[in-house]
Design an enzyme around this catalytic site. Structure first.
Site, PDB file in Angstrom:
ATOM      1  N   HIS A 272      10.347  23.995  26.597  1.00 54.12           N
ATOM      2  CA  HIS A 272      11.749  25.320  26.122  1.00 54.12           C
ATOM      3  C   HIS A 272      12.271  25.505  27.365  1.00 54.12           C
ATOM      4  O   HIS A 272      12.903  26.599  27.230  1.00 54.12           O
ATOM      5  CB  HIS A 272      11.951  26.202  25.245  1.00 54.12           C
ATOM      6  CG  HIS A 272      11.641  25.095  23.920  1.00 54.12           C
ATOM      7  ND1 HIS A 272      12.473  24.372  22.893  1.00 54.12           N
ATOM      8  CD2 HIS A 272      11.052  25.711  22.974  1.00 54.12           C
ATOM      9  CE1 HIS A 272      12.232  24.082  21.853  1.00 54.12           C
ATOM     10  NE2 HIS A 272      11.295  24.794  21.622  1.00 54.12           N
TER      11      HIS A 272
ATOM     12  N   HIS B  90       2.242  28.271  22.027  1.00 52.61           N
ATOM     13  CA  HIS B  90       3.063  26.506  21.824  1.00 52.61           C
ATOM     14  C   HIS B  90       3.311  26.950  20.495  1.00 52.61           C
ATOM     15  O   HIS B  90       3.946  26.234  19.667  1.00 52.61           O
ATOM     16  CB  HIS B  90       2.778  25.142  22.481  1.00 52.61           C
ATOM     17  CG  HIS B  90       3.986  24.296  22.529  1.00 52.61           C
ATOM     18  ND1 HIS B  90       5.100  23.972  22.333  1.00 52.61           N
ATOM     19  CD2 HIS B  90       3.702  23.031  21.319  1.00 52.61           C
ATOM     20  CE1 HIS B  90       5.404  23.080  21.190  1.00 52.61           C
ATOM     21  NE2 HIS B  90       4.586  22.440  20.400  1.00 52.61           N
TER      22      HIS B  90
HETATM   23 FE   LIG Z   1       7.072  28.456  22.581  1.00 53.09          FE
HETATM   24 FE   LIG Z   2       6.548  25.567  23.179  1.00 53.77          FE
END
Ligand SMILES: [Fe+2]
Ligand SMILES: [Fe+2]
Length: 271
Positions: free
Chosen positions: A68, A178
């Site tokens: 992101h 993540h």
């Molecule tokens: Fe994340």
């Molecule tokens: Fe991520």
């Protein structure tokens, strides 16, 4: 060196739990270096320059990112002037920003922080293993730097375990991000590198990985475009791992998870 790594900050409640608790944690745990992953800090998607500045002024030394990284496009022109914000090292050549940063502590000790991204079940990128090998030809643990911390931002547990074992003995800590889910497998690998598959998120766990439940559940149930995902904004848990390293070798002496606030069971390092 006493190092705290905090997993993905998700939304306002994640930022608030970090910013409100970090000053006390820094003092009580005698932290030398604080690293946070903030790829979801701005309303769940990306990192705005203003929030990055708030974190860096609020006791964070280095910010890492992930898939992101560029959701907030205003970070793109900002990142080259903000070396303590790093993005995955295996983005294509020419990508703004850097994949690593060497920081110097107030007492002169140095630490290298690296962000890498996995490729299994994720966007195709350059080989993170080769990128690390190249980087470590220029940095030697215990010689050019007292500590090396690697955030491996990846979906697959197997890829993260492989990453840790490939780097065992050459870095101080390999920690995953993540998945927004803390794993109970923190340990010191045979050659002395501290490892945890995922640090977990700093956010509201009454959610689907930090996002409000209804639209997130609907995505799995209905094959129709739904509402935009929004970060859940209840009580957040600060979630991460603390490591103490040996300054002579750079290897880990001990590590322990930290979980403070919100829904998860609470734990603090006892060293
Ligand atoms: Fe994340
Ligand atoms: Fe991520």
């Amino acid at each position: 060196m006493r190092i705290l790594f905090l997993g993905d900050i998700v939304g306002r409640c994640g930022r608030e739990v970090v910013l409100s608790r970090l000053p006390t944690l820094r003092a009580t745990l005698a932290l030398d270096l604080v690293i946070v992953n903030a790829e979801n800090a701005s309303h769940g998607f990306g990192l705005s320059p203003g929030i990055a500045t708030d974190l860096l002024n609020g006791g964070v030394d280095v910010i890492t990112l992930g898939n992101h990284s560029w959701d907030r496009r205003d970070l793109i022109p900002h990142i080259n002037g903000a070396p303590r914000i790093i993005r995955p090292i295996n983005f294509p050549p020419g990508t703004p920003g850097n994949g690593s940063v060497q920081v110097e502590l107030a007492d002169g000790r140095k630490a290298l922080v690296v962000n890498a991204m996995g490729r299994l079940f994720m966007d195709p990128l350059d080989d993170p293993f080769r990128c690390m090998t190249d980087l470590l030809t220029r940095h030697r643990l215990g010689v050019t730097t007292q500590a090396i911390v690697v955030d491996i931002h990846a979906e697959a547990t197997s890829e993260k375990w492989a990453f840790g074992n490939v780097l065992d003995g050459r870095v101080s800590l390999v920690v995953g991000t993540h998945t927004h889910t803390p794993t109970a497998d923190h340990r010191i690998l045979p050659a002395g590198t501290a490892f945890q598959t995922d640090a977990g998120m700093c956010g509201d766990y009454d959610s689907v990985i930090g996002m409000t439940k209804e639209p997130a559940m609907a995505r799995f149930i209905r094959k129709m475009p739904g509402e935009r995902l929004q970060p859940a904004e209840g009580d957040a848990t600060l979630c991460g791992i603390m490591v103490e390293t040996d300054d002579a070798t750079g290897l880990a002496r001990r590590l322990a998870p930290i979980r403070q606030g919100g829904l998860l069971s609470q734990t603090l390092p006892d060293f």
